[in-house]
Design an enzyme around this catalytic site. Structure first.
Site, PDB file in Angstrom:
ATOM      1  N   CYS A 119       0.815  -1.223   0.000  1.00 47.08           N
ATOM      2  CA  CYS A 119       0.000   0.000   0.000  1.00 47.08           C
ATOM      3  C   CYS A 119       0.847   1.270   0.000  1.00 47.08           C
ATOM      4  O   CYS A 119       0.325   2.361  -0.207  1.00 47.08           O
ATOM      5  CB  CYS A 119      -0.953  -0.014   1.183  1.00 47.08           C
ATOM      6  SG  CYS A 119      -2.134  -1.358   1.045  1.00 47.08           S
ATOM      7  N   HIS A 260      -3.393   6.998   2.684  1.00 43.86           N
ATOM      8  CA  HIS A 260      -3.813   5.748   2.043  1.00 43.86           C
ATOM      9  C   HIS A 260      -5.196   5.382   2.583  1.00 43.86           C
ATOM     10  O   HIS A 260      -5.446   5.506   3.785  1.00 43.86           O
ATOM     11  CB  HIS A 260      -2.782   4.658   2.371  1.00 43.86           C
ATOM     12  CG  HIS A 260      -3.241   3.286   2.046  1.00 43.86           C
ATOM     13  ND1 HIS A 260      -3.668   2.928   0.790  1.00 43.86           N
ATOM     14  CD2 HIS A 260      -3.358   2.164   2.814  1.00 43.86           C
ATOM     15  CE1 HIS A 260      -4.011   1.650   0.793  1.00 43.86           C
ATOM     16  NE2 HIS A 260      -3.842   1.169   2.009  1.00 43.86           N
ATOM     17  N   ASN A 290     -10.144  -0.298  -0.699  1.00 45.50           N
ATOM     18  CA  ASN A 290      -8.681  -0.189  -0.648  1.00 45.50           C
ATOM     19  C   ASN A 290      -8.108  -0.680  -1.984  1.00 45.50           C
ATOM     20  O   ASN A 290      -8.118  -1.876  -2.262  1.00 45.50           O
ATOM     21  CB  ASN A 290      -8.161  -1.038   0.522  1.00 45.50           C
ATOM     22  CG  ASN A 290      -6.652  -0.975   0.670  1.00 45.50           C
ATOM     23  OD1 ASN A 290      -5.940  -0.474  -0.210  1.00 45.50           O
ATOM     24  ND2 ASN A 290      -6.147  -1.498   1.766  1.00 45.50           N
TER      25      ASN A 290
END
Ligand code: UT7
Length: 335
Positions: A119, A260, A290
Site C-alpha cells: 500500500c 492511504h 482499498n
C-alpha cells in the site's frame, strides 16, 4: 544545463486516474459471504468498489491512467524518461509491469521498473522518481500506482473480501517550474518484524505454486486485521509528524491530509491524533475500497474535482502497507 547529480526541486505536474467500470457494492457482497452493508460501512466506511472483468490486468488499468495523465500534461509518450510502477498485483512475476505499460502506451525512449511496497507503492514510487529527477538522472518520470486486488482476494473470506477494489493512478514527476511549488521532502520506514500480519504466502520462491498451495488458498492475501489497524493508526500519525517537523512545519500548516485509504476509522483516528479538522482530511474510501497503490492518486483526483486541492496548498501524502512499509511525501501542490 542539467548534468548528472544536479540537485533541483521537483513537482507533480499532472495527475489522472482510472477505475474499471464494473462495481461490486456491499449488497452484492452480502449475497456472496455472511456480511451486511451495515457491518462493512460501520467498520470500514466502504460502500462500493470497482472490479475488473476477467483478463484485465494491472498494466491495463495503469495504461489508461498513464495516457490520461500524458494528455492532461500535453506530453507524448516519448517525453517520458522513466516509468516507475508501484504495484502488488503485477500482471506476472516478470516482465515487470513498467515494461508492459511502456509498450502499451508506446513510450519508446524510456526505461522503468516496479516498486514492491504494497500500500506504500505510490508514496515510495513518487519519492524514488523525485530523486531520479532531482539528481538529473532523468528529466521526466511517469509514476503509476496500479492494482488489481480482486486477483488475489478470496471472495469466500468475509474478513478480507469486503475491503479491496481495483484501480490505477498516474502522475508526472518533473523539475519544478515555479519556485517553492513542488515536492518538499519524503520520509520512509520499514518494519519487517510484523510481516506475517499481512501477506500472500503462495506462489513465490518460498512456496512455489503447486496443487497444494492452491488447495490451501495460499494464492490469496491473508490478514490479521487488528494488528494492521493498530500499526497503521500509530505509524500514519508518526510519519506525518516526522516529515512535517523535518521541514519546519506543524500539522496546523497542512491544507490537505491525503492518507492511504484502507479503513475510514484508521484515517479518522490518525487525523484526530494530528488535530486536523475533518475538512482537511481527504476521504473517498466509500467509493473505491482499498485499491492499494492507487488509493492516494484516486484521493488526490477527487480532492481536485471537489475543489479541496488548489495550487500552493501544503499537502501530505501518507501510507502504511504490508511489509510493513511506511511512506510520506510532503509537497506544495503545483497546478
Ligand atoms: O492497506 C493496509 C491493509 N489493511 C488494513 O489497513 C486493514 C486494517 N484492519 C481493518 O481495517 C479492520 O481490522 C477490519 C475492517 C479488517 C476488521 O474490523 P475489526 O473491527 O478489527 O473487526 P474484527 O476483526 O475484530 O472482527 C470483529 C467481528 C468478528 O466476529 P466475532 O469473532 O466477534 O464473532 C469477525 O468474525 O466481526 C466479524 N467479521 C465480520 N462480520 C461481518 C469480520 N469480517 C466481517 C464481515 N462481515 N465482512
Amino acid at each position: 544545463m542539467v548534468t548528472p547529480n544536479t540537485i533541483r526541486q521537483t513537482r507533480i505536474g499532472a495527475l489522472a486516474t482510472y477505475v474499471p467500470p464494473k462495481t461490486l457494492d456491499n449488497h452484492q457482497l452480502s449475497q456472496m459471504v455472511d456480511t451486511s452493508d451495515e457491518w462493512i460501512l460501520q467498520r470500514t466506511g466502504i460502500k462500493t468498489r470497482h472490479i475488473v472483468e476477467p483478463g484485465v490486468a494491472a498494466s491495463d488499468l495503469g495504461k489508461e491512467a498513464a495516457l490520461k495523465t500524458l494528455a492532461q500534461a500535453g506530453l507524448t509518450p516519448d517525453d517520458i524518461d522513466v516509468i516507475v510502477v508501484g504495484t502488488t498485483t503485477p500482471d506476472m512475476f516478470f516482465p515487470n509491469t513498467a515494461s508492459l505499460i511502456q509498450t502499451k502506451i508506446g513510450a519508446t525512449k524510456c526505461w522503468g521498473f516496479d516498486v514492491a511496497a504494497a500500500c506504500s507503492g505510490f508514496t515510495y514510487s513518487v519519492g524514488i522518481a523525485s530523486d531520479l529527477v532531482a539528481a538529473g538522472r532523468c528529466n521526466r518520470a511517469l509514476v503509476v500506482g496500479t492494482d488489481v486486488m480482486s486477483s488475489i482476494t478470496d471472495y469466500t473470506d468475509r474478513t478480507t473480501c469486503v475491503l479491496f477494489g481495483d484501480g490505477a493512478g498516474a502522475v508526472i514527476v518533473e523539475p519544478a517550474v515555479e519556485e517553492g511549488l513542488g515536492i518538499i521532502g519524503c520520509e520512509y520506514e520499514n518494519d519487517g518484524t510484523l510481516w506475517p500480519a499481512l501477506q500472500m504466502p503462495g506462489g513465490g520462491s518460498l512456496h512455489p505454486a503447486s496443487h497444494e498451495t492452491v488447495d490451501k488458498k495460499m494464492h490469496f492475501m491473508k490478514q490479521d486485521g487488528q494488528t494492521v489497524f493498530k500499526f497503521a493508526v500509530r505509524k500514519t500519525e508518526e510519519i506525518t509528524r516526522k516529515v512535517l517537523e523535518k521541514h519546519g512545519y506543524t500539522p496546523d500548516d497542512v491544507s490537505l491530509f491525503v492518507s492511504h485509504q484502507a479503513n475510514r476509522r484508521i484515517i479518522t483516528s490518525a487525523g484526530e491524533r494530528l488535530g486536523l479538522p475533518e475538512s482537511k482530511v481527504m476521504m473517498n474510501i466509500q467509493d473505491y475500497g482499498n485499491t492499494t497503490a492507487a488509493t492516494i492518486p484516486l484521493a488526490l483526483d477527487d480532492a481536485i474535482r471537489q475543489g479541496r486541492l488548489k495550487k500552493g496548498d501544503l499537502v501530505v501524502l501518507v501510507s502504511v502497507g504490508a511489509g510493513f512499509t511506511v511512506g510520506s511525501v510532503l509537497l506544495r501542490w503545483a497546478f
